[in-house]
Write a protein that holds these residues in place. Structure first.
Motif, PDB file in Angstrom:
ATOM      1  N   ALA A   1      43.273 112.487  -1.224  1.00 61.59           N
ATOM      2  CA  ALA A   1      43.855 111.460  -2.098  1.00 61.59           C
ATOM      3  C   ALA A   1      43.958 110.121  -1.365  1.00 61.59           C
ATOM      4  O   ALA A   1      43.685 109.068  -1.941  1.00 61.59           O
ATOM      5  CB  ALA A   1      45.226 111.902  -2.589  1.00 61.59           C
ATOM      6  N   ILE A   2      44.350 110.160  -0.093  1.00 63.09           N
ATOM      7  CA  ILE A   2      44.458 108.926   0.698  1.00 63.09           C
ATOM      8  C   ILE A   2      43.108 108.224   0.775  1.00 63.09           C
ATOM      9  O   ILE A   2      43.005 107.009   0.539  1.00 63.09           O
ATOM     10  CB  ILE A   2      44.984 109.242   2.106  1.00 63.09           C
ATOM     11  CG1 ILE A   2      46.484 109.561   2.044  1.00 63.09           C
ATOM     12  CG2 ILE A   2      44.733 108.070   3.064  1.00 63.09           C
ATOM     13  CD1 ILE A   2      47.056 110.054   3.360  1.00 63.09           C
ATOM     14  N   ILE A   3      42.071 108.981   1.101  1.00 64.25           N
ATOM     15  CA  ILE A   3      40.733 108.393   1.237  1.00 64.25           C
ATOM     16  C   ILE A   3      40.278 107.797  -0.088  1.00 64.25           C
ATOM     17  O   ILE A   3      39.751 106.677  -0.139  1.00 64.25           O
ATOM     18  CB  ILE A   3      39.725 109.443   1.738  1.00 64.25           C
ATOM     19  CG1 ILE A   3      40.051 109.821   3.193  1.00 64.25           C
ATOM     20  CG2 ILE A   3      38.286 108.940   1.612  1.00 64.25           C
ATOM     21  CD1 ILE A   3      39.271 111.017   3.714  1.00 64.25           C
TER      22      ILE A   3
ATOM     23  N   SER B   1      38.058 103.112  10.328  1.00 65.09           N
ATOM     24  CA  SER B   1      39.486 102.807  10.290  1.00 65.09           C
ATOM     25  C   SER B   1      39.868 102.652   8.826  1.00 65.09           C
ATOM     26  O   SER B   1      38.990 102.618   7.949  1.00 65.09           O
ATOM     27  CB  SER B   1      39.782 101.512  11.054  1.00 65.09           C
ATOM     28  OG  SER B   1      39.306 100.398  10.321  1.00 65.09           O
ATOM     29  N   PRO B   2      41.155 102.535   8.508  1.00 62.14           N
ATOM     30  CA  PRO B   2      41.530 102.290   7.109  1.00 62.14           C
ATOM     31  C   PRO B   2      40.868 101.038   6.543  1.00 62.14           C
ATOM     32  O   PRO B   2      40.503 100.996   5.371  1.00 62.14           O
ATOM     33  CB  PRO B   2      43.058 102.149   7.180  1.00 62.14           C
ATOM     34  CG  PRO B   2      43.450 102.977   8.352  1.00 62.14           C
ATOM     35  CD  PRO B   2      42.349 102.787   9.350  1.00 62.14           C
ATOM     36  N   HIS B   3      40.690 100.013   7.395  1.00 63.42           N
ATOM     37  CA  HIS B   3      40.054  98.787   6.916  1.00 63.42           C
ATOM     38  C   HIS B   3      38.599  99.019   6.531  1.00 63.42           C
ATOM     39  O   HIS B   3      38.056  98.311   5.682  1.00 63.42           O
ATOM     40  CB  HIS B   3      40.139  97.690   7.975  1.00 63.42           C
ATOM     41  CG  HIS B   3      39.611  96.363   7.495  1.00 63.42           C
ATOM     42  ND1 HIS B   3      40.314  95.574   6.610  1.00 63.42           N
ATOM     43  CD2 HIS B   3      38.442  95.721   7.746  1.00 63.42           C
ATOM     44  CE1 HIS B   3      39.606  94.485   6.348  1.00 63.42           C
ATOM     45  NE2 HIS B   3      38.472  94.554   7.019  1.00 63.42           N
ATOM     46  N   THR B   4      37.960 100.033   7.133  1.00 61.62           N
ATOM     47  CA  THR B   4      36.582 100.353   6.775  1.00 61.62           C
ATOM     48  C   THR B   4      36.483 100.694   5.291  1.00 61.62           C
ATOM     49  O   THR B   4      35.545 100.279   4.603  1.00 61.62           O
ATOM     50  CB  THR B   4      36.076 101.554   7.608  1.00 61.62           C
ATOM     51  OG1 THR B   4      36.298 101.298   8.989  1.00 61.62           O
ATOM     52  CG2 THR B   4      34.597 101.800   7.367  1.00 61.62           C
TER      53      THR B   4
ATOM     54  N   HIS C   1      57.628 109.224   4.887  1.00 61.08           N
ATOM     55  CA  HIS C   1      56.401 108.498   4.569  1.00 61.08           C
ATOM     56  C   HIS C   1      55.554 108.314   5.824  1.00 61.08           C
ATOM     57  O   HIS C   1      56.046 108.337   6.942  1.00 61.08           O
ATOM     58  CB  HIS C   1      56.698 107.160   3.897  1.00 61.08           C
ATOM     59  CG  HIS C   1      57.311 106.118   4.783  1.00 61.08           C
ATOM     60  ND1 HIS C   1      58.647 106.115   5.112  1.00 61.08           N
ATOM     61  CD2 HIS C   1      56.759 105.050   5.405  1.00 61.08           C
ATOM     62  CE1 HIS C   1      58.901 105.083   5.892  1.00 61.08           C
ATOM     63  NE2 HIS C   1      57.782 104.415   6.095  1.00 61.08           N
ATOM     64  N   LEU C   2      54.263 108.166   5.611  1.00 59.33           N
ATOM     65  CA  LEU C   2      53.309 108.094   6.708  1.00 59.33           C
ATOM     66  C   LEU C   2      53.402 106.765   7.455  1.00 59.33           C
ATOM     67  O   LEU C   2      53.931 105.786   6.940  1.00 59.33           O
ATOM     68  CB  LEU C   2      51.890 108.259   6.173  1.00 59.33           C
ATOM     69  CG  LEU C   2      51.583 109.571   5.443  1.00 59.33           C
ATOM     70  CD1 LEU C   2      50.155 109.540   4.921  1.00 59.33           C
ATOM     71  CD2 LEU C   2      51.784 110.758   6.368  1.00 59.33           C
ATOM     72  N   THR C   3      52.830 106.744   8.652  1.00 62.04           N
ATOM     73  CA  THR C   3      52.683 105.509   9.407  1.00 62.04           C
ATOM     74  C   THR C   3      51.212 105.121   9.409  1.00 62.04           C
ATOM     75  O   THR C   3      50.328 105.944   9.122  1.00 62.04           O
ATOM     76  CB  THR C   3      53.156 105.671  10.861  1.00 62.04           C
ATOM     77  OG1 THR C   3      52.276 106.604  11.534  1.00 62.04           O
ATOM     78  CG2 THR C   3      54.588 106.198  10.921  1.00 62.04           C
ATOM     79  N   ARG C   4      50.931 103.873   9.769  1.00 58.92           N
ATOM     80  CA  ARG C   4      49.546 103.414   9.832  1.00 58.92           C
ATOM     81  C   ARG C   4      48.748 104.199  10.873  1.00 58.92           C
ATOM     82  O   ARG C   4      47.577 104.515  10.659  1.00 58.92           O
ATOM     83  CB  ARG C   4      49.515 101.917  10.168  1.00 58.92           C
ATOM     84  CG  ARG C   4      50.130 101.057   9.062  1.00 58.92           C
ATOM     85  CD  ARG C   4      50.072  99.589   9.405  1.00 58.92           C
ATOM     86  NE  ARG C   4      50.831  99.277  10.607  1.00 58.92           N
ATOM     87  CZ  ARG C   4      50.821  98.096  11.206  1.00 58.92           C
ATOM     88  NH1 ARG C   4      50.049  97.127  10.728  1.00 58.92           N
ATOM     89  NH2 ARG C   4      51.547  97.879  12.278  1.00 58.92           N
ATOM     90  N   THR C   5      49.410 104.545  11.980  1.00 57.88           N
ATOM     91  CA  THR C   5      48.729 105.290  13.038  1.00 57.88           C
ATOM     92  C   THR C   5      48.303 106.668  12.553  1.00 57.88           C
ATOM     93  O   THR C   5      47.208 107.147  12.879  1.00 57.88           O
ATOM     94  CB  THR C   5      49.640 105.424  14.272  1.00 57.88           C
ATOM     95  OG1 THR C   5      50.011 104.117  14.716  1.00 57.88           O
ATOM     96  CG2 THR C   5      48.933 106.159  15.393  1.00 57.88           C
ATOM     97  N   MET C   6      49.160 107.331  11.772  1.00 59.25           N
ATOM     98  CA  MET C   6      48.820 108.647  11.232  1.00 59.25           C
ATOM     99  C   MET C   6      47.553 108.582  10.377  1.00 59.25           C
ATOM    100  O   MET C   6      46.677 109.445  10.465  1.00 59.25           O
ATOM    101  CB  MET C   6      49.969 109.186  10.373  1.00 59.25           C
ATOM    102  CG  MET C   6      51.212 109.573  11.143  1.00 59.25           C
ATOM    103  SD  MET C   6      52.514 110.104   9.982  1.00 59.25           S
ATOM    104  CE  MET C   6      53.882 110.377  11.121  1.00 59.25           C
ATOM    105  N   VAL C   7      47.455 107.555   9.541  1.00 67.04           N
ATOM    106  CA  VAL C   7      46.285 107.413   8.674  1.00 67.04           C
ATOM    107  C   VAL C   7      45.043 107.129   9.506  1.00 67.04           C
ATOM    108  O   VAL C   7      43.968 107.693   9.263  1.00 67.04           O
ATOM    109  CB  VAL C   7      46.518 106.299   7.636  1.00 67.04           C
ATOM    110  CG1 VAL C   7      45.276 106.113   6.761  1.00 67.04           C
ATOM    111  CG2 VAL C   7      47.730 106.623   6.757  1.00 67.04           C
TER     112      VAL C   7
ATOM    113  N   ARG D   1      45.240  97.595   1.788  1.00 67.69           N
ATOM    114  CA  ARG D   1      45.509  97.547   3.226  1.00 67.69           C
ATOM    115  C   ARG D   1      46.245  98.829   3.585  1.00 67.69           C
ATOM    116  O   ARG D   1      46.963  99.407   2.761  1.00 67.69           O
ATOM    117  CB  ARG D   1      46.376  96.342   3.576  1.00 67.69           C
ATOM    118  CG  ARG D   1      45.764  94.987   3.245  1.00 67.69           C
ATOM    119  CD  ARG D   1      46.738  93.871   3.581  1.00 67.69           C
ATOM    120  NE  ARG D   1      46.168  92.553   3.341  1.00 67.69           N
ATOM    121  CZ  ARG D   1      46.320  91.864   2.212  1.00 67.69           C
ATOM    122  NH1 ARG D   1      47.056  92.364   1.224  1.00 67.69           N
ATOM    123  NH2 ARG D   1      45.770  90.674   2.059  1.00 67.69           N
ATOM    124  N   VAL D   2      46.126  99.262   4.840  1.00 70.00           N
ATOM    125  CA  VAL D   2      46.797 100.504   5.236  1.00 70.00           C
ATOM    126  C   VAL D   2      48.314 100.347   5.121  1.00 70.00           C
ATOM    127  O   VAL D   2      49.025 101.295   4.763  1.00 70.00           O
ATOM    128  CB  VAL D   2      46.373 100.930   6.657  1.00 70.00           C
ATOM    129  CG1 VAL D   2      46.827  99.924   7.710  1.00 70.00           C
ATOM    130  CG2 VAL D   2      46.907 102.315   6.980  1.00 70.00           C
TER     131      VAL D   2
END
Length: 305
Positions: free
Chosen positions: A138-140, A242-245, A218-224, A149-150
């Motif tokens: 779901a995140i992806i 990366s999430p920005h990708t 809730h998640l952190t940016r590093t976890m993602v 943004r992440v």
């Protein structure tokens, strides 16, 4: 640091938070940028209120001399400009000494992006027997389908999801709000994730967050970031992920699908169209095909054949 400079820094950070609505990450970055400048001016024996363009040019040259890269130099100088803009507003300067300060010349950087097929490979590599498997899918899909943004993803709340209308209400940089459509596939992936989410013991105060970890927080940016890098390796994708990708992949897919650049700007929450233009990296073949299909001379030629 002198008492006067500490007060200036404190007033500037308060201005960023209260008047510009800057988020904590931006404020932290600007604080580090201004600290570099203030320490430099103190070493030079130059009061901040007497700063001239030549001082700032020397400061910029020193950044280069100590090995800071061009992109990092640009970011630091951006913080410096914001600081002097604040000082003009507060009456310390009539003329902004940073107004003519130039950035170092840097080459255009085109970040990696994934094709829709590669995004599918990334999702298909997830082991759904693991508790968080459907969450990661779901995140992806939300990152790719919505271009978030992440920081926007990890802070996404149920109250921001309008399911029937199929859009998200996103609070972006500078606390600016925008509406982003969400795809049926992204909603489907969220539905698949819900049974696991509902089985969690959610920590008080975290109930409204959409994406949670095993501990109910809730998640952190590093976890993602870690999750995406692991999945890229599992999927055999050699690109640096990366999430920005996925945000970049979202913009690329829209552009190649024929979306107007202004639409992409609105979806990404960019204040300037210039920022959005970094996504203009269509292949030569795509550009050639676009010209052949849409230029009036080519259309006319086809019609006359």
């Amino acid at each position: 640091m002198t008492t006067e400079n500490l007060k200036l820094r404190s007033d500037f950070l308060r201005y960023l938070k209260l008047q510009r609505g800057a988020n904590a990450n931006t404020i932290d970055a600007y604080e580090h940028d201004v600290d570099k400048l203030l320490n430099f001016l103190e070493q030079e024996g130059r009061p901040v209120v007497e700063t001239q363009l030549e001082d700032l040019q020397t400061f910029a040259a020193q950044l280069h001399d100590i090995g800071i890269g061009p992109r990092s130099q640009c970011r630091i100088l951006s913080g410096v400009r914001a600081f002097f803009k604040f000082m003009v507003i507060d009456g310390y300067f009539e003329q902004d000494p940073s107004e003519l300060l130039e950035n170092p010349v840097i080459g255009q950087h085109l970040p990696e992006y994934l094709t829709p097929e590669e995004v599918d490979r990334l999702k298909d590599s997830i082991d759904l027997s693991k508790p968080e498997g459907h969450r990661n899918r779901a995140i992806i899909e939300v990152l790719f389908s919505c271009g978030l943004r992440v920081s926007e993803l990890v802070n996404l709340k149920w109250s921001q999801l309008f399911r029937e209308e199929r859009f998200l209400r996103i609070l972006g940089k500078g606390s600016k709000e925008r509406l982003v459509p969400i795809s049926d596939l992204a909603l489907h992936e969220i539905d698949n994730y819900l049974p696991w989410r509902n089985s969690l013991k959610i920590k008080p105060g975290e109930e409204d967050y959409l994406f949670l970890n095993r501990r109910g927080s809730h998640l952190t940016r590093t976890m993602v970031l870690i999750m995406l890098k692991q999945q890229a390796e599992e999927a055999g994708i050699q690109k640096t992920i990366s999430p920005h990708t996925l945000r970049h992949s979202f913009a690329t897919a829209l552009l190649e699908g024929g979306a107007d650049l202004r639409v992409i700007q609105a979806m990404l929450g960019h204040e300037s169209i210039g920022t959005t233009e970094i996504y203009l990296h269509l292949s030569n073949q795509s550009l050639r095909q676009a010209v052949l299909e849409h230029h009036p001379r080519n259309i006319k030629d086809r019609e006359s054949l």
